[in-house]
Design an enzyme around this catalytic site. Structure first.
Site, PDB file in Angstrom:
ATOM      1  N   HIS A  34      -9.616   5.343  27.060  1.00 30.09           N
ATOM      2  CA  HIS A  34      -9.771   4.656  28.345  1.00 30.09           C
ATOM      3  C   HIS A  34      -8.444   4.163  28.912  1.00 30.09           C
ATOM      4  CE1 HIS A  34     -14.364   3.777  27.979  1.00 30.09           C
ATOM      5  NE2 HIS A  34     -14.069   5.054  28.122  1.00 30.09           N
ATOM      6  N   GLY A  61       7.272   1.362 -17.132  1.00 30.69           N
ATOM      7  CA  GLY A  61       7.776   1.300 -18.500  1.00 30.69           C
ATOM      8  C   GLY A  61       9.156   1.918 -18.603  1.00 30.69           C
ATOM      9  N   LYS A  68      15.460  -1.692 -23.181  1.00 32.71           N
ATOM     10  CA  LYS A  68      16.624  -0.951 -22.719  1.00 32.71           C
ATOM     11  C   LYS A  68      17.822  -1.300 -23.585  1.00 32.71           C
ATOM     12  CE  LYS A  68      17.773  -4.490 -19.250  1.00 32.71           C
ATOM     13  NZ  LYS A  68      18.007  -4.744 -17.801  1.00 32.71           N
TER      14      LYS A  68
END
Length: 478
Positions: free
Chosen positions: A153, A290, A393
């Protein structure tokens, strides 16, 4: 808020269809009203007095009322154009419902609204909308678009072209045949959810009638939220009884077009249903977090084999994997997933896998930390389930807990993701599992059961595969 059995069943079906890319949203005026915009009746009310009419009495046919106002101005629609511009400011903020929909993988939006809430919400969600508000835009494809927004519209920035009056509606089929054909095609091949729509629009009625005549009982099923009349909004018992009777007939009549009414008591239920759909969809996406430099006590070969099998089994169970390609974990996981995905015929890899490796080549430590935080937030906005393995790590020749895994765990929980540390793999995952089990408040029954089961010591890493898959399935079905 507990959803009805019917709405819950709808949410599950819509989430499945959405994953297949076969859904569309049709937004009506009621959806914009939730963002503070005026409705049609309020928009046209200022013109009632000069016509000697009551906007309340004309509320069932506001298109006719707009035509009366245009006739009164001898065909000059400047007052209607000004009303549109005033009522729908371009900088208004989308509602929560807009934001939820924009986050979902919905590629098709239709609306009779003139505002910019849908495209703004998509942009806020870092998506590129391709907006169509005139037929000449239909053949043109915006590069790298994420969703199409059909404003059938018109648009507030072009009020002179907006469909407002009976003249506009009567001419619609001839002037906007492209929109009509596009809508017919989408209603034929997609499952529509109508939000904030009253089904009083002549253009949509015409299209739905076409489909009904063409396909008879073979029409695709669509859905709409419909508010049940509430007694406290009516002045008399007689008016309330009439409203209920009218509501029943409307619900039955919608079935002619194979539109199923999802009956609600208040509009907050719509938000809850959309959140449920989002949750159901996201629970099919599993983030695997992970990192590992130390693979003891199983050894690197056994850990690689475990993650390769895990990736394969997740794909085999129709889950999509989201991964940041963690050190010592990501490569094997992705390898197993790709191998299984390619074993399926006629499938695309991106239906099963989203890999977002971290940008590591950033020299400035502070800048890198800021970018990684934002990156993690965006990454974890995708899945509904997150698994956390290992988390260690090497720093200066020593093995230390990986703080990145903790950061991802905290972000996941903050974003409503079902975060499950697999404590049996040790390191940071073990720390996170111990903390979660020590303070289980806020954990769902399925999450508590998953963390407990995956925290049990194991001698053979392969024995962890089935409990992990069982936990993911339980969380997806929660």
């Amino acid at each position: 808020m507990a959803l009805s059995v019917e709405i819950t069943a709808f949410c599950r079906k819509f989430a499945r269809d959405m994953a297949e890319g076969t859904v569309a949203i049709f937004a009506g005026a009621g959806m914009s009203a939730g963002a503070g915009f005026v409705d049609w009746k309020t928009l046209l009310a200022p013109f009632a007095e000069e016509l000697g009419l009551s906007i309340e009495r004309e509320s069932d046919n506001l298109v006719r009322f707009a035509q009366f106002s245009l006739n009164h101005k001898q065909g000059n629609r400047a007052h209607l154009n000004d009303a549109l511009i005033t009522a729908f400011p371009s900088l208004a903020s989308p509602s929560e419902n807009h934001a939820i929909l924009a986050r979902l993988p919905i590629r098709t939006y239709w609306t009779t609204n003139y505002d910019k809430l849908i495209e703004t919400a998509l942009t806020d969600a870092r998506k590129t909308p391709d907006v169509k508000h005139v037929d000449s835009q239909l053949p043109v494809t915006k590069p790298k678009r994420d969703a199409i927004v059909y404003k059938m519209h018109g648009d507030v920035d072009h009020p002179q072209d907006a469909v407002l009056t009976r003249d506009d509606y009567e001419a619609y089929g001839g002037k906007h045949l492209g929109f009509v054909n596009a809508l017919v095609g989408d209603l034929t091949g997609k499952t529509f959810l109508f939000i904030g729509f009253s089904f009083s629009d002549p253009n949509l009625d015409h299209v739905l009638s076409q489909l009904r005549l063409r396909y008879q009982t073979g029409q695709r099923e669509h859905y709409c939220f419909v508010r049940v009349p509430q007694k406290d909004t009516y002045d008399s018992d007689e008016d309330f009884a009439y409203a209920k009777a009218r509501h029943r007939h409307m619900v039955i009549d919608l079935k002619r077009y194979n539109v199923t009414a999802l009956e609600i008591g208040d509009y907050a239920t719509i938000t809850e249903a959309l959140k449920t759909i989002e949750n159901l969809y996201r629970r099919r996406l599993v983030f695997v977090s992970g990192s590992a430099s130390d693979f003891s006590p199983w050894g690197e070969m056994a850990v690689n084999a475990f993650f390769r099998d895990l990736g394969s089994i997740l794909i085999d169970n129709d889950f999509q994997i989201v991964s940041g390609f963690g050190l010592g974990v990501g490569n094997s996981l992705i390898s197993g997933a790709i191998e299984k995905a390619y074993a399926r015929k006629n499938t695309r890899l991106d239906n099963f896998l989203q890999v977002r490796p971290f940008p590591r080549d950033i020299a400035d430590a502070d800048e890198r930390a800021a970018i990684w935080h934002r990156y993690r937030q965006e990454l974890l906005s995708l899945p509904g389930i997150a698994l956390f393995f290992f988390g260690n790590k090497e720093v200066g020749g020593k093995i230390v807990p990986a703080d990145g895994v903790r950061k991802e765990f905290e972000i996941a929980r903050a974003q409503g993701v079902a975060a499950v540390p697999v404590g049996a793999t040790g390191s940071m995952a073990d720390e996170l599992a111990a903390e979660a089990l020590a303070s289980p408040a806020g954990l769902s029954q399925a999450m508590l059961a998953a963390i407990t089961a995956l925290n049990q010591p194991i001698a053979d890493l392969n024995n962890l595969l089935q409990p992990t898959i069982d936990a993911v399935k339980a969380l997806a079905a929660e």
